[in-house]
Enzyme design. Structure first.
Site, PDB file in Angstrom:
ATOM      1  N   GLY A 273       0.816  -1.217   0.000  1.00  7.28           N
ATOM      2  CA  GLY A 273       0.000   0.000   0.000  1.00  7.28           C
ATOM      3  C   GLY A 273       0.845   1.260   0.000  1.00  7.28           C
ATOM      4  O   GLY A 273       0.523   2.250  -0.665  1.00  7.28           O
TER       5      GLY A 273
ATOM      6  N   GLU B  76      -7.045  -1.856   1.170  1.00  7.08           N
ATOM      7  CA  GLU B  76      -7.368  -2.821   2.228  1.00  7.08           C
ATOM      8  C   GLU B  76      -6.054  -3.463   2.608  1.00  7.08           C
ATOM      9  O   GLU B  76      -5.625  -4.443   1.992  1.00  7.08           O
ATOM     10  CB  GLU B  76      -8.278  -3.931   1.688  1.00  7.08           C
ATOM     11  CG  GLU B  76      -9.626  -3.482   1.210  1.00  7.08           C
ATOM     12  CD  GLU B  76     -10.532  -3.061   2.334  1.00  7.08           C
ATOM     13  OE1 GLU B  76     -10.160  -3.226   3.522  1.00  7.08           O
ATOM     14  OE2 GLU B  76     -11.611  -2.553   2.032  1.00  7.08           O
TER      15      GLU B  76
ATOM     16  N   CYS C 134      -6.865 -11.321   6.640  1.00 11.49           N
ATOM     17  CA  CYS C 134      -6.476 -10.002   7.149  1.00 11.49           C
ATOM     18  C   CYS C 134      -7.276  -9.694   8.411  1.00 11.49           C
ATOM     19  O   CYS C 134      -6.882  -8.843   9.202  1.00 11.49           O
ATOM     20  CB  CYS C 134      -6.606  -8.918   6.098  1.00 11.49           C
ATOM     21  SG  CYS C 134      -8.168  -8.877   5.310  1.00 11.49           S
TER      22      CYS C 134
HETATM   23  C1  UN1 Z   1      -9.353 -10.836   3.821  1.00  3.02           C
HETATM   24  O1  UN1 Z   1      -8.800 -11.510   4.696  1.00  3.02           O
HETATM   25  O2  UN1 Z   1      -8.659 -10.256   2.945  1.00  3.02           O
HETATM   26  O3  UN1 Z   1     -14.237 -11.056   7.225  1.00  3.02           O
HETATM   27  C2  UN1 Z   1     -10.820 -10.708   3.665  1.00  3.02           C
HETATM   28  C3  UN1 Z   1     -13.609 -12.009   6.735  1.00  3.02           C
HETATM   29  C4  UN1 Z   1     -13.862 -12.345   5.298  1.00  3.02           C
HETATM   30  C5  UN1 Z   1     -13.046 -11.495   4.387  1.00  3.02           C
HETATM   31  C6  UN1 Z   1     -11.590 -11.430   4.719  1.00  3.02           C
HETATM   32  N1  UN1 Z   1     -15.268 -12.168   5.022  1.00  3.02           N
HETATM   33  O4  UN1 Z   1     -12.823 -12.680   7.387  1.00  3.02           O
END
Ligand code: UN1
Length: 514
Positions: free
Chosen positions: A251, A268, A302
Site C-alpha cells: 500500500g 485494504e 487479514c
Molecule cells: C481478507 O482476509 O482479505 O471477514 C478478507 C472475513 C472475510 C473477508 C476477509 N469475510 O474474514
C-alpha cells in the site's frame, strides 16, 4: 495431524485442470515457458502445478486500453441491465461452486468448508450488487433559490484496477468486480501471482456470463504477472480507481504513485486484530470464537485474531482452555473433511512465523502452544504448522507487527480503559471485538472512544464478516471500504446538478451582478 495421507502434486494438478476445464478454461492456452512465467503452485505439497505465460507490458497496456474503450459504452448501459450480467455471473458461480472451492483449496490451502464459504461470499456479493443495480441513489437537496432544483447524480467512474492477495483469491475480486460492473465501470485484475489458476477460473466464468447476456467482452481483463505488471496498471492514467488488497508495504508503494497522478485508491491493507475478553464473558462461546478467528484459515486472513487482551482474573483459565482446544485442532490435508487447519501458503511464511516467535520469546514471551512443523516427511516443500499461542508481558514491537501466520499473542489488563488503550495501541485498524455480557462495556467498546477499527464486534470473533456491511479499516489498514453498505460510492463519481427552471437568475449567497 489427521492421519490422512496428503494428495500428491500430480493428483492436485489433474484436479485443478479438471475444475478449470469445467469453468471453460483451457489451461494449455495459458502455459508458457521461459523467463516471463508465473508459476502456479500448491501449498498442499509445495509442488508446481503449471508454468503460465506472464502478461507482457504491451499486453497490459492493451488490456487497459480495451477496458477503457469498453467503458465508454458500458457507462451508458442502464444499471439494471448491467445488473443482469452480474446476476448471470452469480448463477455460474453457484453452478461452479465446487470447482472454485477445489481451486481455492489447491492454490490457497483453505479447508473445504472455508473454500466453499469463500465462494458463497462471491455469490452473496453478486446478489447484493444485482439489488444495488436498481438503487444507485443520489439525493435531492433543498436549495436556497426559488425556481431551482438541486440534486446529485452518481455516474460510472472508469476503469477499476484490482490488485488482490492470495488469501482471499476469489472473494475479494468478486467484491470489487460485481460492484464495479453494476456501477458501470470496467475492471482490469492483477491477482496475486500465488493464485493464478483461481483467477483464470473467475475470468473464464465471467467471460461466459458476458457471452450469455451479450455484454461487451472488454468489461473484464485479467493480467497474470508479478510486481512490474501491477506497477504498470497502477501508473496508467486511464485507471480511475486502484483497489488494492495486501500488505501495508504494498500500500505504501501503490498509494503515492496513484496520488501522483490524482487517481483514486481504495486500500485494504494489514490488520492486527484484537479481542478484549472481559470478566463477564461467556467462556464457552469465547473459546470457540477465539479459536476460529485465530487458528482458522491457518491465521492467514487479514481479519485473523492476532491479539487477545484478557482481564487478569480470567487469563489463566481462558488461556488453558484455548491451549487445550489448539491441541485438538486437526491439521493436514485441507481436502480431508476432518481437517480444520491446512498448510501455510509457503515455507517462507513458516520462516516468518518462526522469526516472529523467536523475537517474541526474546522479549519475554512464553510459548504456550504450537509452532511445531508437521508432515514434513510427506511434504518437505510444504509448511504444515501448528497454530501458536504466546503469553506476552507487554505489547512489544513484534506484537504490534502483523505476521501473516497463526500466532495469537495474549496480553492482560485490569481496567477497560487500559484494555482499550492496548487494543488501539497498534498501527493497524481493521477488525476488533469484545467478549462481554456487560452492556456498558460492550457499548463503550463500540463508542467513539472505544475501538478505533473499521469493524467492531461484540461476542463474535474478528474474522468472518458478512458482505452486507462495508469492509475495511483505519490507520495503516488504509481507510478503504468495499463490499456492502454504501461502499459502491467509491466506484462512482458524483455530479452536483443545479437546474434553473425559472425566468430569473438569482445568484447564490445573495450576490448581485449584472
Ligand atoms: C481478507 O482476509 O482479505 O471477514 C478478507 C472475513 C472475510 C473477508 C476477509 N469475510 O474474514
Amino acid at each position: 495431524a489427521t492421519g490422512h495421507r496428503l494428495p500428491d502434486t500430480d493428483a492436485l494438478r489433474a484436479r485443478a485442470a479438471a475444475a478449470l476445464d469445467r469453468c471453460g478454461v483451457d489451461l494449455d492456452a495459458y502455459t508458457g515457458a521461459g523467463a516471463d512465467t508465473v508459476l502456479a503452485r500448491t501449498p498442499l505439497t509445495g509442488g508446481t502445478l503449471a508454468h503460465l505465460a506472464a502478461t507482457t507490458p504491451e499486453q497490459t497496456d492493451a488490456a487497459v486500453a480495451e477496458a477503457h474503450r469498453t467503458f465508454m459504452d458500458w457507462r451508458t448501459v442502464p444499471a439494471p441491465r448491467r445488473g443482469a450480467l452480474v446476476k448471470r455471473l452469480g448463477e455460474l458461480l453457484t453452478a461452479h461452486r465446487e470447482d472454485l472451492a477445489d481451486l481455492v483449496t489447491i492454490e490457497a490451502g483453505k479447508i473445504r468448508s472455508e473454500a466453499l464459504g469463500e465462494v458463497q461470499e462471491m455469490i452473496d456479493i453478486c446478489d447484493f450488487a444485482v439489488g444495488l443495480s436498481r438503487q444507485l441513489y443520489g439525493r435531492t437537496i433543498a436549495g436556497e433559490r426559488p425556481g431551482h432544483r438541486l440534486s446529485e447524480s452518481w455516474h460510472p467512474l472508469g476503469v477499476v484496477g484490482v490488485l488482490s492477495a492470495f488469501n482471499f483469491p476469489v472473494a475479494v475480486w468478486s467484491w470489487n468486480t460485481a460492484v464495479a460492473l453494476v456501477c458501470g465501470d470496467t475492471v482490469v485484475w492483477k491477482p496475486s501471482e500465488l493464485t493464478p489458476l483461481t483467477a483464470l477460473a473467475c475470468d473464464g466464468l465471467l467471460a461466459r456470463a458476458v457471452a450469455d447476456v451479450g455484454a461487451p467482452a472488454g468489461v473484464h481483463r485479467l493480467l497474470l504477472g508479478a510486481r512490474e505488471c501491477g506497477e504498470r496498471l497502477v501508473d496508467d492514467p486511464r485507471v480511475a480507481l486502484v483497489s488494492a488488497t495486501g500488505s501495508v508495504r504494498m500500500g505504501r508503494q501503490v498509494a503515492p504513485r496513484v496520488a501522483a497522478r490524482f487517481g483514486r485508491c481504495l486500500l485494504e491493507l494489514g490488520g492486527n486484530n484484537a479481542a478484549v475478553v472481559a470478566p463477564s464473558a461467556d467462556l464457552d462461546l469465547t473459546v470457540r470464537g477465539v479459536v476460529f478467528s485465530a487458528a482458522g484459515t491457518a491465521g492467514q486472513r487479514c481479519t485473523t485474531l492476532r491479539r487477545l487482551i484478557v482481564h487478569e482474573d480470567l487469563a489463566d483459565r481462558l488461556v488453558e482452555r484455548i491451549v487445550h482446544a489448539y491441541g485438538q485442532l486437526p491439521l493436514g490435508d485441507p481436502f480431508d473433511p476432518a481437517t480444520l487447519v491446512g498448510p501455510l501458503i509457503s515455507t517462507a511464511a513458516h520462516t516468518a512465523m518462526s522469526e516472529a516467535l523467536a523475537e517474541a520469546q526474546r522479549s519475554g514471551g512464553k510459548l504456550l502452544a504450537g509452532s511445531e512443523r508437521c508432515l514434513a516427511d510427506q511434504a518437505p516443500h510444504a509448511a504444515y504448522v501448528r497454530p501458536a499461542v504466546v503469553r506476552m508481558p507487554e505489547q512489544t514491537e513484534i506484537v504490534r507487527t502483523e505476521t501473516f501466520a497463526p500466532i495469537l499473542y495474549v496480553l492482560t489488563y485490569r481496567t477497560l480503559d487500559e484494555a482499550i488503550a492496548l487494543h488501539n495501541g497498534v498501527p493497524q485498524g481493521l477488525s476488533s471485538s469484545i467478549f462481554t455480557r456487560d452492556q456498558r462495556e460492550a457499548e463503550r467498546f463500540l463508542a467513539a472512544d472505544g475501538s478505533d477499527c473499521g469493524i467492531a464486534n461484540v461476542n463474535i470473533g474478528t474474522s468472518g464478516a458478512e458482505i452486507g456491511g462495508a469492509f475495511g479499516g483505519e490507520k495503516e489498514t488504509g481507510g478503504g471500504r468495499e463490499s456492502g453498505s454504501d461502499a459502491w460510492r467509491a466506484y462512482m463519481r458524483r455530479a452536483t446538478n443545479t437546474v434553473n427552471y425559472s425566468a430569473e437568475l438569482p445568484l447564490a449567497q445573495g450576490v448581485s451582478f449584472l
